[in-house]
Design an enzyme around this catalytic site. Structure first.
Site, PDB file in Angstrom:
ATOM      1  N   MET A 108     -16.630 -18.666  -9.791  1.00 17.95           N
ATOM      2  CA  MET A 108     -16.937 -19.407 -11.228  1.00 17.95           C
ATOM      3  C   MET A 108     -17.971 -18.677 -11.884  1.00 17.95           C
ATOM      4  O   MET A 108     -17.959 -18.444 -13.097  1.00 17.95           O
ATOM      5  CB  MET A 108     -17.871 -20.807 -10.884  1.00 17.95           C
ATOM      6  CG  MET A 108     -16.559 -21.652 -10.351  1.00 17.95           C
ATOM      7  SD  MET A 108     -17.619 -23.026  -9.509  1.00 17.95           S
ATOM      8  CE  MET A 108     -18.468 -23.784 -10.918  1.00 17.95           C
ATOM      9  N   GLU A 121     -15.605 -16.355  -3.675  1.00 17.81           N
ATOM     10  CA  GLU A 121     -14.828 -17.621  -3.286  1.00 17.81           C
ATOM     11  C   GLU A 121     -15.743 -18.966  -4.224  1.00 17.81           C
ATOM     12  O   GLU A 121     -16.734 -19.080  -4.056  1.00 17.81           O
ATOM     13  CB  GLU A 121     -15.000 -18.003  -1.729  1.00 17.81           C
ATOM     14  CG  GLU A 121     -14.542 -16.938  -0.805  1.00 17.81           C
ATOM     15  CD  GLU A 121     -14.659 -17.209   0.549  1.00 17.81           C
ATOM     16  OE1 GLU A 121     -13.836 -16.613   1.355  1.00 17.81           O
ATOM     17  OE2 GLU A 121     -15.736 -17.844   0.913  1.00 17.81           O
ATOM     18  N   CYS A 122     -14.864 -19.522  -4.761  1.00 16.49           N
ATOM     19  CA  CYS A 122     -15.225 -20.730  -5.613  1.00 16.49           C
ATOM     20  C   CYS A 122     -16.559 -20.593  -6.460  1.00 16.49           C
ATOM     21  O   CYS A 122     -16.379 -20.232  -7.195  1.00 16.49           O
ATOM     22  CB  CYS A 122     -15.473 -21.787  -4.354  1.00 16.49           C
ATOM     23  SG  CYS A 122     -15.193 -23.520  -5.372  1.00 16.49           S
ATOM     24  N   GLY A 123     -17.509 -20.927  -5.745  1.00 18.03           N
ATOM     25  CA  GLY A 123     -18.818 -20.797  -6.613  1.00 18.03           C
ATOM     26  C   GLY A 123     -19.108 -19.228  -7.121  1.00 18.03           C
ATOM     27  O   GLY A 123     -19.293 -18.913  -8.502  1.00 18.03           O
ATOM     28  N   GLY A 143     -11.222 -16.262  -6.278  1.00 21.19           N
ATOM     29  CA  GLY A 143     -10.407 -17.270  -6.375  1.00 21.19           C
ATOM     30  C   GLY A 143     -11.179 -18.704  -5.891  1.00 21.19           C
ATOM     31  O   GLY A 143     -12.526 -18.374  -5.191  1.00 21.19           O
TER      32      GLY A 143
END
Length: 468
Positions: A342, A337-339, A440
């Site tokens: 990334m 999730e997110c970080g 995502g």
């Protein structure tokens, strides 16, 4: 008996967080067991609550979770505490919809049947503070404002003027004040406050804040104005078979490795608790410190946080990045999730334009920018091939990030998307699927769909060749 109070304000920047943490620290220092809560999807403020009280803070969100579920989470979290302090979000009536209280602090206050302590930035005003309080009193009579805090006053005399005006016009006590003071300012960065995990030793700050609150607040008077937590809803939920934590807890059957350190700290406690309830043993590891994915892990959870602040250090942890890459390629059911998403790309480009190599499971790169890329609640619908949320199935979550994903033009066939997310400006495909990885930007709250935790545990067991 557990007392409760919701800390609200007319808008953002009024001082809710400072007052909430100050009250937690002050009551804690007086021997009370204090439980912190935060309205909305914020991850950072709860880290300060947890540090101040010694109890994991909880998020209360009446949009991401059904009303009964949010109430249940509040009651579960408050058990064993003398005082439950709920820090609000934005202005008291600001939520998902400008035409209703949905998702707002006011909505939570009514849901948990708790009175409100209104924090007002009183710099540059005196009697006008009474007009502000009066307006908030009359806007929704079902929200009971039990007291007021005068924040950022210039002196004791300034506070007394405000106290007289508000108590005369509004008939409620002004129970305390804080003066202007740089020592009480919490450091911020692009996503809000700097997480407490990065602040080092916080005891001196909490002690200072507690002393300021004890000297400027009538804590006994405030305690008497608080509400009482009534454990009625959870029993009813359990009787009707719709409890978030349905059935008896299952003994640990699988291990889910969780990236957890200064770079990865954005998790909902309830997500962990639901996973544990359905048979997962949560095993933290620190990518930032070079710790590898445990070899006996059956699943992997890469949460959000601030990996961009540690991009250079993360890129040097070659063995750790390889252990994550290898775990995903072995088929460990993984949520990023997110970080976490990334760091799974090929490269993370910092604000200064310097790029740092990452894991490379997802073709392309993420680039940090100075303006907000996305923020808001998300309705999540699953996609084909997603082991966690399939087509037509739904959950809820949120997005909040300053980075943008840039695909790799050299890829012949794009990866399938992980979800379809719907926000204020419509819906669009989001994230990617790579085998048993769903990654995502969206943070998912398992309280919106508790079966997610059960399904993840079952997927981990199946991947290891076991059956629950």
């Amino acid at each position: 008996m557990t007392r409760s109070i919701v800390i609200a304000g007319p808008g953002s920047g009024e001082g809710k967080t400072t007052v909430a943490i100050g009250l937690m620290a002050a009551y804690q220092s007086l021997g009370y067991a204090v439980q912190g809560f935060k309205c909305g999807p914020d991850y950072i403020d709860p880290t300060y609550h947890t540090a101040a009280t010694g109890r994991p803070s909880r998020n209360l969100d009446s949009w991401m979770c059904a009303s009964a579920a949010a109430r249940e989470l509040f009651e579960r979290g408050a058990r064993g505490a003398d005082i439950a302090i709920v820090e609000g979000v934005m202005g008291m009536f600001d939520g998902k919809d400008p035409l209703s209280n949905e998702g707002s602090t006011a909505d939570i206050a009514k849901l948990i049947d708790s009175p409100v302590l209104l924090v007002v930035d009183c710099s540059g005003m005196a009697r006008s503070a009474a007009a502000i309080v009066k307006g908030f009193q009359s806007f929704d009579p079902d929200v009971r404002i039990a007291g007021v805090v005068a924040n950022k006053v210039g002196s004791r005399g300034h506070f007394e003027m405000i106290q007289k005006a508000v108590e005369q016009a509004c008939g409620i006590p002004v129970v305390g004040y804080l003066e202007h003071g740089d020592q009480l300012v919490l450091p911020e960065r692009h996503l809000g406050l700097v997480p407490s995990i990065e602040r080092g030793e916080l005891s001196p700050f909490f002690e200072l804040l507690a002393e300021r609150v004890k000297s400027g607040f009538e804590l006994d008077r405030l305690l008497k104005a608080m509400g009482t937590v009534k454990e009625s809803a959870s029993a009813a939920i359990h009787i009707h078979g719709s409890s978030l934590f349905a059935g008896d807890p299952i003994s640990p059957k699988v291990k889910i490795a969780v990236a957890r350190d200064e770079a990865f700290s954005f998790y909902y406690p309830e997500n962990f608790e639901l996973l544990s309830h359905y048979g997962a043993d949560i095993v933290p590891f620190s990518p930032l410190r070079g710790e590898l994915v445990p070899p006996d892990a059956d699943g992997l959870y890469l949460g959000g946080g601030f990996p961009e602040e540690f991009a250079e250090a993360l890129s040097r942890q070659v063995e750790t990045l390889e252990s994550i890459r290898s775990a995903i390629r072995r088929g460990l059911p993984t949520i990023a999730e997110c970080g976490g998403f990334m760091v799974l790309t090929e490269e993370m480009i910092a604000r200064d334009g310097v790029g740092y190599p990452m894991i490379g499971i997802i073709p392309g790169r993420v680039r940090m920018q100075s303006k907000l890329a996305a923020m808001g609640y998300r309705e999540i619908t699953g996609a084909p091939g997603n082991f966690l949320i399939g087509p037509g199935e739904q959950a809820r979550g949120h997005e909040f990030h300053y980075s943008v994903y840039e695909p790799n033009d050299c890829v012949e066939e794009p990866l399938p998307y992980a979800y379809v997310t719907k926000g204020m400006f419509g819906q669009s495909p989001e994230g990617f699927i790579v085998g048993s990885l769903a990654a995502g930007y969206t943070h998912i709250h398992f309280g919106s769909a508790p079966w997610l935790a059960k399904r993840w545990v079952e997927a981990c067991a199946k991947a290891r060749g076991r059956h629950l």
